[in-house]
Scaffold this motif. Structure first.
Motif, mmCIF file in Angstrom:
data_model
loop_
_atom_site.group_PDB
_atom_site.id
_atom_site.type_symbol
_atom_site.label_atom_id
_atom_site.label_comp_id
_atom_site.label_asym_id
_atom_site.label_seq_id
_atom_site.Cartn_x
_atom_site.Cartn_y
_atom_site.Cartn_z
ATOM 1 N N UNK A 15 0.832 -1.206 0.000
ATOM 2 C CA UNK A 15 0.000 0.000 0.000
ATOM 3 C C UNK A 15 0.868 1.259 0.000
ATOM 4 N N UNK A 16 1.910 1.254 0.836
ATOM 5 C CA UNK A 16 2.808 2.412 0.913
ATOM 6 C C UNK A 16 3.485 2.645 -0.436
ATOM 7 N N UNK A 17 4.011 1.574 -1.032
ATOM 8 C CA UNK A 17 4.694 1.695 -2.314
ATOM 9 C C UNK A 17 3.749 2.190 -3.403
ATOM 10 N N UNK A 18 2.534 1.645 -3.421
ATOM 11 C CA UNK A 18 1.560 2.048 -4.430
ATOM 12 C C UNK A 18 1.244 3.542 -4.310
ATOM 13 N N UNK A 19 1.113 4.008 -3.069
ATOM 14 C CA UNK A 19 0.848 5.436 -2.855
ATOM 15 C C UNK A 19 1.988 6.303 -3.369
ATOM 16 N N UNK A 20 3.182 5.735 -3.437
ATOM 17 C CA UNK A 20 4.353 6.474 -3.906
ATOM 18 C C UNK A 20 4.730 6.121 -5.344
ATOM 19 N N UNK A 21 3.788 5.475 -6.043
ATOM 20 C CA UNK A 21 3.961 5.121 -7.456
ATOM 21 C C UNK A 21 5.135 4.171 -7.691
ATOM 22 N N UNK A 22 5.377 3.291 -6.729
ATOM 23 C CA UNK A 22 6.387 2.241 -6.880
ATOM 24 C C UNK A 22 5.648 0.919 -7.056
ATOM 25 N N UNK A 23 5.971 0.139 -8.084
ATOM 26 C CA UNK A 23 5.249 -1.126 -8.302
ATOM 27 C C UNK A 23 5.357 -2.062 -7.106
ATOM 28 N N UNK A 24 4.218 -2.493 -6.585
ATOM 29 C CA UNK A 24 4.222 -3.364 -5.408
ATOM 30 C C UNK A 24 4.841 -4.723 -5.710
ATOM 31 N N UNK A 25 4.778 -5.166 -6.986
ATOM 32 C CA UNK A 25 5.320 -6.488 -7.310
ATOM 33 C C UNK A 25 6.835 -6.537 -7.169
#
Length: 359
Positions: free
Chosen positions: A306-316
């Motif tokens: 969730x944190x990564x997605x909010x920062x536009x970093x691919x969660x995968x």
């Protein structure tokens, strides 16, 4: 006296002041509500606590910076102090007895413990509030000096659970019961029970209720070791992974650079941040092994996604790190199972529908 104002309205006004960095405005909001009839306990638990929780939510959503989060927390702490030390404060004198409120060693999130300490004081307890990151030997030394009715041990980050376990055991060994609280101890206090804390409380009001009932003094006749409470530790997987943390982080970083050559162009700051992320992953993995709960690790991974997605970093991107870790830990079945379940949780996260997206 006029009717108390609705706490939801006060929450919004306090949030506006806190998010603007307006300390004096924040204090004014709270003291005006007090003058209009809202109780001090309601201000602490139904106004300040929700605002502080919102601070964390806004940071996680990348809508405020770390610096803004720290500033907001500092304002809330000073507003709490202004309530406690106002000239007309009518606080009881500790006639209920003496208790100690402390954070687990390594735990810097002290505001939840501070709220508990203030509420207990309002209910007539003499409270020794020791604040953030109290080393266990110093806590125990203080207990020898004061002999309180209980220690209220607060933790927000699950990675401190092994330390919390040692602290619980040390306090009980000298006859002082432990009341655990905070998000670190899991939903319903599941980890507090696993670590054999004497009691658990979901919040400050529940802590008051537990103390009102009384907590029996623990038996000090038997020496207790971690493996007595957590028999799964006998497999040594937790011990090996915890001791190998530096090597695991270093090797994972090297292996990821081999898989993704673009990492070789990372700046020192980018490499340091990547190493920190790997270290956090290893820390949560070892904690999950300690309490034998793969769900703890999976929960950390989806929260991180969730944190990564909010920062536009691919969660995968987390999956590659888990794959590398699994390769290093292939001889440890419980560890591999924990990683596999975490990978499954991440894979399911990656295919979740995006709210508002078109089919």
């Amino acid at each position: 006296m006029s009717e108390p104002v609705a706490t939801t309205a006060v929450v919004e006004r306090l949030w506006q002041a806190v998010s603007d960095g307006d300390e004096h405005g924040a204090a004014r909001v709270v003291h005006d509500a007090l003058a209009e009839g809202t109780s001090e306990e309601a201000l602490l638990l139904d106004v300040i606590a929700p605002v502080q929780e919102r601070v964390g939510v806004e940071w996680a959503a990348d809508r405020i910076t770390v610096a803004q989060e720290h500033a907001a927390t500092a304002i809330n702490e000073r507003v709490i102090a202004s309530l406690a030390h106002r000239p007309d404060s009518r606080r009881n004198t500790g006639h209920r007895g003496r208790v100690v409120v402390s954070c687990v060693d390594g735990e810097w999130h002290a505001l939840p413990a501070r709220l508990v300490a203030e509420v207990l004081t309002l209910h007539g307890w003499r409270v020794d509030y020791l604040g953030a990151q109290t080393p266990t030997p110093h806590l125990v030394a203080h207990l020898h000096l004061t002999n309180p009715a209980a220690v209220l041990l607060s933790g927000s980050l699950p990675t401190h659970l092994p330390t919390a376990h040692a602290t619980i055991t040390a306090c009980q060994a000298i006859g002082v019961p432990v009341l655990a609280g905070g998000r670190a101890f899991g939903p319903g206090g599941r980890y507090a029970k696993k670590l054999r804390a004497d009691r658990w409380a979901a919040d400050a009001r529940a802590a008051v209720a537990v103390l009102d009932q009384g907590i029996p003094r623990p038996d000090t006749s038997a020496i207790r070791h971690a493996v007595d409470d957590l028999p799964h530790l006998a497999d040594q997987e937790y011990t090996w992974v915890a001791r190998s943390r530096p090597q695991l982080v270093k090797q994972t970083l090297v292996d990821l650079e081999g898989r993704f050559p673009a990492m070789r162009t990372y700046s020192d700051a980018q490499l340091e941040r990547t190493a920190e992320d790997i270290a956090h992953t290893v820390d949560f993995l070892t904690t999950a092994l300690y309490v034998d709960d793969p769900g703890l690790f999976a929960g950390f991974l989806t929260w991180t996604a969730d944190i990564l997605t909010a920062r536009n970093v691919p969660a995968h991107s987390l999956l590659s790190g888990l794959d590398v870790l699994a390769g290093q830990l292939h001889d440890f079945p419980r560890t591999l199972k924990t990683i596999e379940l975490g990978s499954t949780a991440l894979s399911e996260y990656a295919v979740r529908p995006v709210p508002g997206a078109r089919a």
